[in-house]
Design a protein around this motif. Sequence first.
Motif, PDB file in Angstrom:
ATOM      1  N   ALA A 142      -1.550 -37.588  -4.118  1.00 47.68           N
ATOM      2  CA  ALA A 142      -0.960 -38.500  -3.206  1.00 47.68           C
ATOM      3  C   ALA A 142      -0.485 -37.796  -1.995  1.00 47.68           C
ATOM      4  O   ALA A 142      -0.676 -37.801  -0.887  1.00 47.68           O
ATOM      5  N   LEU A 143       0.666 -37.480  -2.599  1.00 46.07           N
ATOM      6  CA  LEU A 143       1.737 -36.673  -1.337  1.00 46.07           C
ATOM      7  C   LEU A 143       1.033 -35.537  -1.204  1.00 46.07           C
ATOM      8  O   LEU A 143       1.165 -35.232   0.381  1.00 46.07           O
ATOM      9  N   LEU A 144       0.172 -34.349  -1.554  1.00 43.64           N
ATOM     10  CA  LEU A 144      -0.672 -32.921  -1.436  1.00 43.64           C
ATOM     11  C   LEU A 144      -1.561 -33.624  -0.287  1.00 43.64           C
ATOM     12  O   LEU A 144      -1.033 -32.306   1.086  1.00 43.64           O
ATOM     13  N   ILE A 145      -1.732 -34.597  -0.444  1.00 42.50           N
ATOM     14  CA  ILE A 145      -3.032 -34.456   0.719  1.00 42.50           C
ATOM     15  C   ILE A 145      -2.157 -35.291   2.131  1.00 42.50           C
ATOM     16  O   ILE A 145      -2.505 -34.446   2.840  1.00 42.50           O
ATOM     17  N   ALA A 146      -1.314 -35.917   2.002  1.00 41.65           N
ATOM     18  CA  ALA A 146      -0.670 -36.550   2.889  1.00 41.65           C
ATOM     19  C   ALA A 146       0.073 -35.801   3.605  1.00 41.65           C
ATOM     20  O   ALA A 146      -0.107 -35.294   4.538  1.00 41.65           O
ATOM     21  N   GLN A 200      -0.214 -32.535   4.285  1.00 41.38           N
ATOM     22  CA  GLN A 200      -1.609 -32.019   4.753  1.00 41.38           C
ATOM     23  C   GLN A 200      -1.774 -32.169   5.938  1.00 41.38           C
ATOM     24  O   GLN A 200      -2.504 -31.668   7.185  1.00 41.38           O
ATOM     25  N   GLN A 201      -1.205 -33.504   6.494  1.00 42.43           N
ATOM     26  CA  GLN A 201      -1.843 -34.624   7.262  1.00 42.43           C
ATOM     27  C   GLN A 201      -0.844 -34.396   8.637  1.00 42.43           C
ATOM     28  O   GLN A 201      -0.770 -33.945   9.452  1.00 42.43           O
ATOM     29  N   PRO A 212       6.535 -36.020   9.988  1.00 37.90           N
ATOM     30  CA  PRO A 212       7.124 -36.021   8.152  1.00 37.90           C
ATOM     31  C   PRO A 212       6.598 -34.780   7.403  1.00 37.90           C
ATOM     32  O   PRO A 212       6.813 -35.387   6.068  1.00 37.90           O
ATOM     33  N   GLY A 213       6.389 -34.074   7.784  1.00 32.74           N
ATOM     34  CA  GLY A 213       5.508 -32.457   6.869  1.00 32.74           C
ATOM     35  C   GLY A 213       6.624 -32.378   6.455  1.00 32.74           C
ATOM     36  O   GLY A 213       6.199 -31.593   4.410  1.00 32.74           O
ATOM     37  N   LEU A 214       8.178 -31.734   6.423  1.00 30.23           N
ATOM     38  CA  LEU A 214       8.754 -31.101   5.846  1.00 30.23           C
ATOM     39  C   LEU A 214       8.638 -32.284   4.479  1.00 30.23           C
ATOM     40  O   LEU A 214       9.694 -31.965   3.238  1.00 30.23           O
ATOM     41  N   VAL A 215       9.376 -33.654   4.180  1.00 30.43           N
ATOM     42  CA  VAL A 215       9.899 -34.309   3.399  1.00 30.43           C
ATOM     43  C   VAL A 215       8.529 -34.656   2.759  1.00 30.43           C
ATOM     44  O   VAL A 215       8.389 -34.786   1.439  1.00 30.43           O
ATOM     45  N   LEU A 216       7.406 -34.770   3.181  1.00 32.17           N
ATOM     46  CA  LEU A 216       6.420 -34.842   2.194  1.00 32.17           C
ATOM     47  C   LEU A 216       6.393 -32.884   1.472  1.00 32.17           C
ATOM     48  O   LEU A 216       5.717 -33.511   0.249  1.00 32.17           O
TER      49      LEU A 216
END
Length: 276
Positions: free
Chosen positions: A64-68, A70-71, A123-127
């Motif tokens: 789930a985090l991997l998909i999020a 990449q957004q 939030p790309g870095l955090v995710l």
Amino acid sequence: MIVGASVPVTGMLESYPVLTGQAMRYALGAAVLLLVARRLPMPSWRDIPPLLGVVATGMLGFNALLIAAQQYAQPGFVAAVMGGSPIALALLSRQRTTSALVGAVVVAAGIVLLSGGGSWHGPGLVLALLTMAGEVCFTLFAVGVVRRLGVLGVATWTCLLAAVIGAVAGTFVGGWQVPDTRQTFALVLLAILVTALAFGLWYFAVNRLGSDRAGVLIGLMPVSGLVTSVLLEAQELTLVSVLGVTTVALGCVIGLRTAQEPSVDPIVERTAPSVT
């Protein structure tokens, strides 16, 4: 290498509900593992928390985090951040061998070369960091319980738990959807090769090599992904990618060096049955 080569297959499920798709994948993977194991050891109460930890962080949470991620970040950036997972495994291992740590750093450098860096926003870095944490937890939570339940036991129980939790959560988030032919092919392939086979192989490696030395082999995932992309003519083989592959290979050689005795995590050692 199986996981890295499966990236194009995972892309076939882009429009499919994430949680229910994973529930079906892990249910089928558990069925395959049960056929192989035939006899499934029962976990004790102390085994439940680490098993749930693997499921929540390294399986359902990771995907789930991997998909999020990449957004909000380019795939190359997410891959580069995940390249830090071998270093994290080497540092968090109580053994902390110098060769494993140096090898992990070299592997991480090779992954950055292969991924091409990339950019992020919001939030790309955090995710991306949370995705890396999920990758690390998938190994660390299983270190002790693998010795008690065995490789097939851990792989099977985590798949069963992921299937149940994914089915319940997916009913409320995303819902259920009948997969088409393309999606069914992807789910079956992921269940058999990436779940049943790759999970078993990985936990076997962690049990024999220790989490610190096995961690450097994570670098082979982007290498196999590159090879698959080149074979499918989706990506060209460049000098930078060849340099990245060479760097990852060098890191694996350094990280897998061992002293006279094999590397075993102290956690595993303490949970091993005594022999009189």
